[in-house]
Design a protein around this motif. Structure first.
Motif, PDB file in Angstrom:
ATOM      1  N   ARG A 147      -7.308 -16.602   7.552  1.00 30.60           N
ATOM      2  CA  ARG A 147      -7.531 -18.055   7.643  1.00 30.60           C
ATOM      3  C   ARG A 147      -6.234 -18.773   7.286  1.00 30.60           C
ATOM      4  N   VAL A 148      -6.027 -19.924   7.882  1.00 32.10           N
ATOM      5  CA  VAL A 148      -4.855 -20.726   7.578  1.00 32.10           C
ATOM      6  C   VAL A 148      -5.259 -21.796   6.571  1.00 32.10           C
ATOM      7  N   ASN A 149      -4.457 -21.922   5.527  1.00 26.64           N
ATOM      8  CA  ASN A 149      -4.708 -22.875   4.457  1.00 26.64           C
ATOM      9  C   ASN A 149      -3.475 -23.764   4.322  1.00 26.64           C
ATOM     10  N   GLN A 150      -3.579 -24.843   3.560  1.00 23.67           N
ATOM     11  CA  GLN A 150      -2.429 -25.726   3.336  1.00 23.67           C
ATOM     12  C   GLN A 150      -1.274 -24.976   2.686  1.00 23.67           C
ATOM     13  N   SER A 151      -1.594 -24.045   1.778  1.00 21.62           N
ATOM     14  CA  SER A 151      -0.551 -23.343   1.040  1.00 21.62           C
ATOM     15  C   SER A 151      -0.088 -22.063   1.728  1.00 21.62           C
ATOM     16  N   GLY A 152      -0.688 -21.693   2.826  1.00 25.96           N
ATOM     17  CA  GLY A 152      -0.291 -20.493   3.551  1.00 25.96           C
ATOM     18  C   GLY A 152      -1.494 -19.765   4.122  1.00 25.96           C
ATOM     19  N   LEU A 153      -1.331 -18.479   4.332  1.00 23.25           N
ATOM     20  CA  LEU A 153      -2.394 -17.670   4.913  1.00 23.25           C
ATOM     21  C   LEU A 153      -3.299 -17.112   3.819  1.00 23.25           C
ATOM     22  N   GLU A 154      -4.583 -17.092   4.110  1.00 24.45           N
ATOM     23  CA  GLU A 154      -5.549 -16.409   3.254  1.00 24.45           C
ATOM     24  C   GLU A 154      -6.003 -15.182   4.024  1.00 24.45           C
ATOM     25  N   ILE A 155      -5.726 -14.009   3.483  1.00 20.20           N
ATOM     26  CA  ILE A 155      -6.052 -12.761   4.170  1.00 20.20           C
ATOM     27  C   ILE A 155      -7.145 -12.059   3.381  1.00 20.20           C
ATOM     28  N   MET A 156      -8.235 -11.725   4.069  1.00 24.27           N
ATOM     29  CA  MET A 156      -9.335 -10.989   3.454  1.00 24.27           C
ATOM     30  C   MET A 156      -9.392  -9.609   4.111  1.00 24.27           C
ATOM     31  N   ILE A 157      -9.388  -8.582   3.282  1.00 23.02           N
ATOM     32  CA  ILE A 157      -9.432  -7.222   3.786  1.00 23.02           C
ATOM     33  C   ILE A 157     -10.651  -6.525   3.207  1.00 23.02           C
ATOM     34  N   ARG A 158     -11.407  -5.878   4.076  1.00 25.96           N
ATOM     35  CA  ARG A 158     -12.571  -5.076   3.681  1.00 25.96           C
ATOM     36  C   ARG A 158     -12.205  -3.624   3.903  1.00 25.96           C
ATOM     37  N   THR A 159     -12.489  -2.800   2.908  1.00 23.68           N
ATOM     38  CA  THR A 159     -12.086  -1.408   3.015  1.00 23.68           C
ATOM     39  C   THR A 159     -13.082  -0.471   2.354  1.00 23.68           C
ATOM     40  N   VAL A 160     -12.958   0.781   2.700  1.00 20.95           N
ATOM     41  CA  VAL A 160     -13.675   1.866   2.043  1.00 20.95           C
ATOM     42  C   VAL A 160     -12.579   2.750   1.440  1.00 20.95           C
ATOM     43  N   VAL A 161     -12.757   3.144   0.179  1.00 21.54           N
ATOM     44  CA  VAL A 161     -11.736   3.949  -0.497  1.00 21.54           C
ATOM     45  C   VAL A 161     -12.235   5.365  -0.712  1.00 21.54           C
ATOM     46  N   ASP A 162     -11.286   6.247  -1.032  1.00 29.09           N
ATOM     47  CA  ASP A 162     -11.656   7.648  -1.197  1.00 29.09           C
ATOM     48  C   ASP A 162     -12.291   7.952  -2.546  1.00 29.09           C
ATOM     49  N   GLY A 163     -12.146   7.077  -3.529  1.00 33.24           N
ATOM     50  CA  GLY A 163     -12.775   7.280  -4.834  1.00 33.24           C
ATOM     51  C   GLY A 163     -11.992   8.198  -5.741  1.00 33.24           C
ATOM     52  N   GLU A 164     -10.866   8.688  -5.286  1.00 36.20           N
ATOM     53  CA  GLU A 164     -10.055   9.583  -6.107  1.00 36.20           C
ATOM     54  C   GLU A 164      -8.941   8.823  -6.814  1.00 36.20           C
ATOM     55  N   SER A 165      -8.608   7.634  -6.361  1.00 41.43           N
ATOM     56  CA  SER A 165      -7.555   6.824  -6.965  1.00 41.43           C
ATOM     57  C   SER A 165      -8.183   5.686  -7.747  1.00 41.43           C
ATOM     58  N   SER A 166      -7.425   5.125  -8.669  1.00 39.14           N
ATOM     59  CA  SER A 166      -7.880   3.969  -9.432  1.00 39.14           C
ATOM     60  C   SER A 166      -8.026   2.782  -8.478  1.00 39.14           C
ATOM     61  N   ILE A 167      -9.213   2.213  -8.422  1.00 39.80           N
ATOM     62  CA  ILE A 167      -9.460   1.102  -7.485  1.00 39.80           C
ATOM     63  C   ILE A 167      -8.603  -0.111  -7.824  1.00 39.80           C
ATOM     64  N   PRO A 168      -8.468  -0.526  -9.113  1.00 43.71           N
ATOM     65  CA  PRO A 168      -7.584  -1.668  -9.383  1.00 43.71           C
ATOM     66  C   PRO A 168      -6.131  -1.419  -8.972  1.00 43.71           C
ATOM     67  N   ASP A 169      -5.608  -0.215  -9.223  1.00 39.23           N
ATOM     68  CA  ASP A 169      -4.230   0.088  -8.818  1.00 39.23           C
ATOM     69  C   ASP A 169      -4.104   0.103  -7.300  1.00 39.23           C
ATOM     70  N   LEU A 170      -5.074   0.704  -6.624  1.00 37.07           N
ATOM     71  CA  LEU A 170      -5.063   0.811  -5.174  1.00 37.07           C
ATOM     72  C   LEU A 170      -5.106  -0.570  -4.520  1.00 37.07           C
ATOM     73  N   THR A 171      -5.998  -1.443  -4.982  1.00 34.84           N
ATOM     74  CA  THR A 171      -6.132  -2.771  -4.374  1.00 34.84           C
ATOM     75  C   THR A 171      -4.934  -3.653  -4.692  1.00 34.84           C
ATOM     76  N   GLU A 172      -4.382  -3.514  -5.887  1.00 31.92           N
ATOM     77  CA  GLU A 172      -3.192  -4.297  -6.237  1.00 31.92           C
ATOM     78  C   GLU A 172      -2.009  -3.877  -5.371  1.00 31.92           C
ATOM     79  N   ASP A 173      -1.868  -2.581  -5.154  1.00 33.18           N
ATOM     80  CA  ASP A 173      -0.818  -2.065  -4.289  1.00 33.18           C
ATOM     81  C   ASP A 173      -1.010  -2.582  -2.868  1.00 33.18           C
ATOM     82  N   MET A 174      -2.269  -2.561  -2.386  1.00 35.99           N
ATOM     83  CA  MET A 174      -2.563  -3.044  -1.041  1.00 35.99           C
ATOM     84  C   MET A 174      -2.243  -4.532  -0.920  1.00 35.99           C
TER      85      MET A 174
END
Length: 186
Positions: free
Chosen positions: A121-148
């Protein structure tokens, strides 16, 4: 409001066409006696209480038909949503689909993610990007999503030159890995 009105008009138009089709089918198959059909037709010619409402209904149907023709022609020329930028040399237009695909490409580089979907979506301050994903469950989800998030933000800004206001990651599920069995040889 316009889309709701168009849907209502389409619904009413469909009902009227449906009823008219049934009447025409009944007359064509001789399910209505000829004398009865002639009496109804005569009432359109000689009875003003029948003729005037029929004229009004016909005009309304004609206007609705014109509206639908206009919508179909107008939407045929519509362009895909895009992000427009002006430079010293000229204009740049980047389609939303391109930005979505670029964000999927950047998110896919993150180890441990599968089944990615993206929405921009386009916003006044820039782009808003929403990503939906399925993870493998072997990595830390907070670290994985922050990296993404950081990968997507950096990649989109680098490739398109458009500032990214936010990257939201929704982890929908984890992959259920099937247990692997090693066969024994005796």
């Amino acid at each position: 409001m316009g889309k709701v009105l168009d849907r209502l008009l389409l619904f009413l138009y469909s009902l009227i066409i449906f009823a008219a089709s049934i009447v025409i089918l009944a007359v064509s198959c001789s399910w209505v006696p000829k004398a009865r059909a002639e009496a109804v037709l005569d009432s359109f010619y000689f009875d003003q209480n029948v003729a005037y409402p029929a004229i009004v209904i016909s005009i309304v149907l004609l206007l609705i038909s014109i509206r639908f023709v206009y919508i179909s022609v107008r939407r045929g020329r519509a362009q895909a949503p895009s992000i427009d930028q002006r430079t010293e040399i000229g204009d740049i237009r980047i389609s939303m689909e391109t930005v979505e695909n670029l964000s999927l490409k950047a998110a896919g580089r993150t180890k441990g993610v599968k089944d990615l979907k993206s929405r921009v979506r386009v916003n006044q301050s820039g782009l808003e990007i929403m990503i939906r994903t399925v993870v493998d469950g072997e990595s830390s989800i907070p670290d994985l999503t922050e990296d993404m998030q950081s990968n997507v933000k950096r990649y989109i800004e680098e490739v398109t030159g458009i500032p990214v206001a936010s990257v939201t990651v929704y982890v929908a599920n984890i992959i259920q890995s099937a247990p692997t069995f090693k066969s024994r040889v005796e």
